[in-house]
Write an enzyme that holds these catalytic residues in place. Structure first.
Site, mmCIF file in Angstrom:
data_model
loop_
_atom_site.group_PDB
_atom_site.id
_atom_site.type_symbol
_atom_site.label_atom_id
_atom_site.label_comp_id
_atom_site.label_asym_id
_atom_site.label_seq_id
_atom_site.Cartn_x
_atom_site.Cartn_y
_atom_site.Cartn_z
ATOM 1 N N HIS A 145 5.763 24.647 -2.603
ATOM 2 C CA HIS A 145 5.926 23.453 -3.444
ATOM 3 C C HIS A 145 4.949 23.342 -4.615
ATOM 4 C CE1 HIS A 145 8.342 22.101 -0.010
ATOM 5 N NE2 HIS A 145 8.767 21.086 -0.708
ATOM 6 N N GLY A 194 11.038 26.945 -4.911
ATOM 7 C CA GLY A 194 11.804 26.771 -3.677
ATOM 8 C C GLY A 194 12.480 25.410 -3.681
ATOM 9 N N HIS A 261 19.953 22.172 0.973
ATOM 10 C CA HIS A 261 19.146 20.953 1.050
ATOM 11 C C HIS A 261 19.622 19.993 -0.048
ATOM 12 C CE1 HIS A 261 15.478 18.570 0.214
ATOM 13 N NE2 HIS A 261 15.229 18.718 1.506
ATOM 14 N N GLU A 313 18.283 18.689 6.207
ATOM 15 C CA GLU A 313 18.225 17.594 5.239
ATOM 16 C C GLU A 313 19.302 17.798 4.172
ATOM 17 O OE1 GLU A 313 13.981 15.691 5.062
ATOM 18 O OE2 GLU A 313 13.927 17.598 4.020
ATOM 19 N N GLU A 329 19.388 10.961 2.814
ATOM 20 C CA GLU A 329 18.007 10.651 2.402
ATOM 21 C C GLU A 329 18.016 9.815 1.118
ATOM 22 O OE1 GLU A 329 15.466 14.113 2.004
ATOM 23 O OE2 GLU A 329 14.031 12.960 0.802
ATOM 24 N N CYS A 397 8.207 11.217 0.247
ATOM 25 C CA CYS A 397 8.893 11.445 -1.026
ATOM 26 C C CYS A 397 9.736 10.247 -1.470
ATOM 27 C CB CYS A 397 9.786 12.674 -0.922
ATOM 28 S SG CYS A 397 10.818 12.694 0.553
ATOM 29 N N CYS A 398 10.345 9.526 -0.494
ATOM 30 C CA CYS A 398 11.330 8.501 -0.880
ATOM 31 C C CYS A 398 10.723 7.247 -1.530
ATOM 32 C CB CYS A 398 12.192 8.122 0.314
ATOM 33 S SG CYS A 398 13.147 9.493 0.987
HETATM 34 O O1 FUB Z 1 10.245 18.939 0.073
HETATM 35 C C1 FUB Z 1 9.894 17.798 -0.678
HETATM 36 C C2 FUB Z 1 10.710 16.618 -0.225
HETATM 37 O O2 FUB Z 1 10.402 16.353 1.139
HETATM 38 C C3 FUB Z 1 12.198 16.813 -0.224
HETATM 39 O O3 FUB Z 1 12.813 16.512 -1.429
HETATM 40 C C4 FUB Z 1 12.636 15.893 0.849
HETATM 41 O O4 FUB Z 1 13.927 16.170 1.315
HETATM 42 C C5 FUB Z 1 11.573 16.094 1.890
HETATM 43 O O5 FUB Z 1 11.835 17.200 2.674
HETATM 44 ZN ZN ZN Z 2 12.772 11.542 0.035
#
Ligand code: FUB
Ligand code: ZN
Length: 645
Positions: A145, A194, A261, A313, A329, A397-398
């Protein structure tokens, strides 16, 4: 030869479909309505502070300090934790753009200074690697990431620069982007993230700085995808490699379905749409259309979100749209809105905005509580009473994604061409912008989505034409200019087309009938079979236990039943509630009984509320898809033996 010619014709027709509207920035849009304004206010006055505090508790500032001091232990958080801070700063910057706040501005600058103190001499910046594994830098693009965090940093820095005019954050982002460009740019080595995100971020950086390096880098990241770089990186033999999760299974131009994903998929497709807008690459355009159709026709929830499965996910197969176990999500609904918005601007077709609207008003909105201080990560379409929002998450993240989306919501409302104003969403408030090099001032009065009447008054003369979206759900819309009904307004790509010129004070009124509709899903969507969901305007409704005396599991909503929508000030801060003529049928008890009289259904009133508002009161069961007839009882025990031996 003939085949090649036909292919060329098909490709150039893909290009001919491009319209390329420009978005109108949220800073030109002042929202003043009963739906979004309270949400934006809570977002600004509660979610911002809440998020800044949660970052403290989660260790986001701590890890920045550890990295700045060169510490090698004591890390707290996941490998992409930096992205949470960046997303919060992006959201904060959007609020600063509309509501200057010297204290918040100063706090933001302090956080930016902290981030600056972490940045290495060569521009690198990633707390997880700097503290935990400096030698692992760039070694695992598939999972680590670093490029994803860089993307969120860039988006935040661009937002901050736009909002404040200051370069302190932008300079950090440009230094990091330069390092990435040297390593992975057009003259660098192979590699792409990724987790896509950097692609759209670099596009924004390009627009903000006009430095073509960022366009070229983004282009490379999108176009290289699918070359199985992650197989090479992980020394996975190609015959054993399945890159689906990262959308690295086939070359980018060859995708046929939305897969892998969910958030990664929609962010990548948003990046591909950005790119196609500039390059007009016919194969990219065709891919975008193909994958969009698969998403909309076979893989999207009725609430506008995507990604049915917890395990990846993301996606499984067509029509896998579970209710109780729907993952959906919050970030995936947001990503879907981002992709849909780009498609809408690229093709100038209102059908894309239908999806943007569904994602924003349902899937995204359910992600945050009314007080702006707790969040869903997973958004199921049914609950047995045990699914609730949390203040924050280890994988957070959300929440900041909701923060930045609500703060910049005005950016989804309008677009423009060089001669027209395009109205995509109906949101009460003021527009103060330019179209066709002339001022465009519009005052929009509406109680949308609670009511479908919209009245738009010009605050300045304008020669621009108007394109008003006729939402896909709206049947029998009517239009009037200065009170005079237009008998049959022209409809083009889902927009009513009106030509100017307009005088100051001219008013265009649109009436979108908004009956409650009983919806059904394609029969291949197993979990929705024999069930119905209720939609009114862009809102999907659900039954929550707190409003209903019958157990939610016993409720039946027969075909053609009647609905009574009414605005209720006392419910959920003011929403349109739908009362429905329903039935309640308790499941029979089959203990020691082979036959029994059919239970008579009780006539009951079912009360439904917008899905985006559920779980804001007493905990209880919830259902979006209610049965049309009592579902067969679930049985256990011996089954009928087969006669075939
Ligand atoms: O991997 C970063 C974030 O975390 C993703 O966008 C979400 O789905 C969660 O896995
Ligand atoms: Zn999220």
């Amino acid at each position: 030869m003939i085949t090649a010619t036909l292919a060329a014709i098909a490709l150039s027709s893909a290009q001919a479909d491009l319209v390329k509207y420009d978005p109108i920035p949220f800073t030109d849009v002042r929202i003043k309505d009963r739906f979004w304004q309270p949400r934006q206010e809570v977002n600004r006055t509660a979610t911002v502070e809440h998020s800044l505090q949660q970052l403290e508790e989660a260790g986001n500032y701590l890890v920045m300090r550890l990295a700045a001091e060169g510490k090698r232990a004591g890390y707290k958080g996941l490998i992409f934790t930096d992205s949470d801070l960046y997303k919060v700063l992006e959201g904060v910057s959007y609020t600063l753009a509309t509501h200057p706040d010297p204290k918040l501005d100063k706090r933001t600058d302090e956080l930016i200074a902290l981030i600056a103190s972490v940045q290495m001499k060569d521009g690198y910046l990633n707390t997880w690697h700097q503290v935990n594994r400096p030698e692992g830098r760039w070694k695992n693009l598939r999972d680590d990431h670093e490029l994803y965090c860089a993307g969120h940093m860039i988006e935040a820095a661009v937002a901050h620069h736009k909002a404040t005019g200051k370069r302190n954050f932008l300079d950090i982002a440009v230094r990091f982007a330069s390092l990435i460009d040297e390593r992975y740019g057009p003259n660098g080595e192979p590699g792409y993230p990724g987790h896509p995100e950097l692609e759209v971020a670099l596009f924004k950086l390009w627009k903000e700085t006009e430095d073509d390096r960022w366009f070229a880098l983004s282009k490379k990241m999108v176009e290289m995808r699918g070359t199985h770089f992650f197989a090479a990186e992980h020394k996975t033999p190609l015959e054993r490699y399945n890159g689906t999760y990262w959308l690295d299974d086939v070359p980018i131009h060859e995708h046929k379905e939305i897969k892998g994903h969910a958030v990664r998929a929609a962010y990548l497709l948003a990046g591909a749409a950005d790119l196609a807008r500039e390059t007009q690459d016919p194969e990219m355009i065709s891919m975008l259309n193909r994958v969009w159709r698969n998403a909309i026709e076979k893989r999207i929830f009725i609430t506008g979100g995507i990604g049915p499965s917890r395990s990846n996910e993301g996606f499984t197969v067509d029509y896998d749209l579970p209710t109780l176990t729907a993952y959906q999500e919050t970030c995936a609904s947001i990503a879907m809105a981002q992709w849909g918005q780009r498609m809408a601007l690229l093709f100038g077709d209102a059908k894309y905005v239908d999806s943007v609207e569904m994602a924003l008003y349902n899937g995204m909105l359910s992600g945050v509580a009314l007080d702006g201080k707790s969040f869903f990560y997973v958004n199921p379409l049914a609950s047995q009473g045990n699914h609730h929002r949390s203040k924050w998450f280890t994988c957070a993240c959300c929440p900041p994604n909701v923060l930045r989306t609500i703060a910049s919501l005005g950016g989804y409302v309008y677009a423009r061409s060089n001669k027209q104003l395009v109205v995509n969403l109906y949101v009460g408030g003021d527009l103060n912008t330019t179209v066709a090099n002339e001022p465009m001032k519009l005052s929009v009065k509406t109680d949308y989505p609670w009511d479908g009447r919209i009245s738009m008054t010009f605050g300045a003369p304008s020669k621009a034409g108007l394109r008003l979206r006729n939402p896909g759900w709206a049947q029998g819309a009517s239009l009037a200019i200065n009170g005079k009904k237009m008998p049959s307004p022209a409809l083009e790509k889902g927009y009513f087309v009106l030509s100017g010129p307009w005088r100051k004070g001219d008013t265009v009124s649109l009436d979108l009938p908004m009956p409650a509709l009983q919806m059904e899903a394609h029969p291949s969507a197993q979990d929705d079979r024999g069930r119905t969901a209720v939609q009114r305007g862009p809102l999907i409704y659900c039954a929550e236990q707190v409003d209903n005396t019958s157990p939610i599991a016993d409720l039946v909503l027969p075909r053609g039943t009647s609905f009574k929508p009414s605005y209720r000030k006392d419910v959920l801060g003011g929403v349109v509630v739908i009362d429905a003529q329903a039935e309640s049928v308790a499941p029979p008890n089959w203990d020691r009984t082979l036959y029994q009289p059919l239970k008579v259904a009780k006539k009951v009133k079912a009360t439904l509320v917008p899905y985006g508002y559920w779980d804001n009161r007493k905990a209880g069961a919830m259902e979006v898809w209610l049965p049309l007839i009592p579902p067969p009882a679930k049985i256990s025990g011996p089954s009928v033996p087969s006669t075939k031996g």
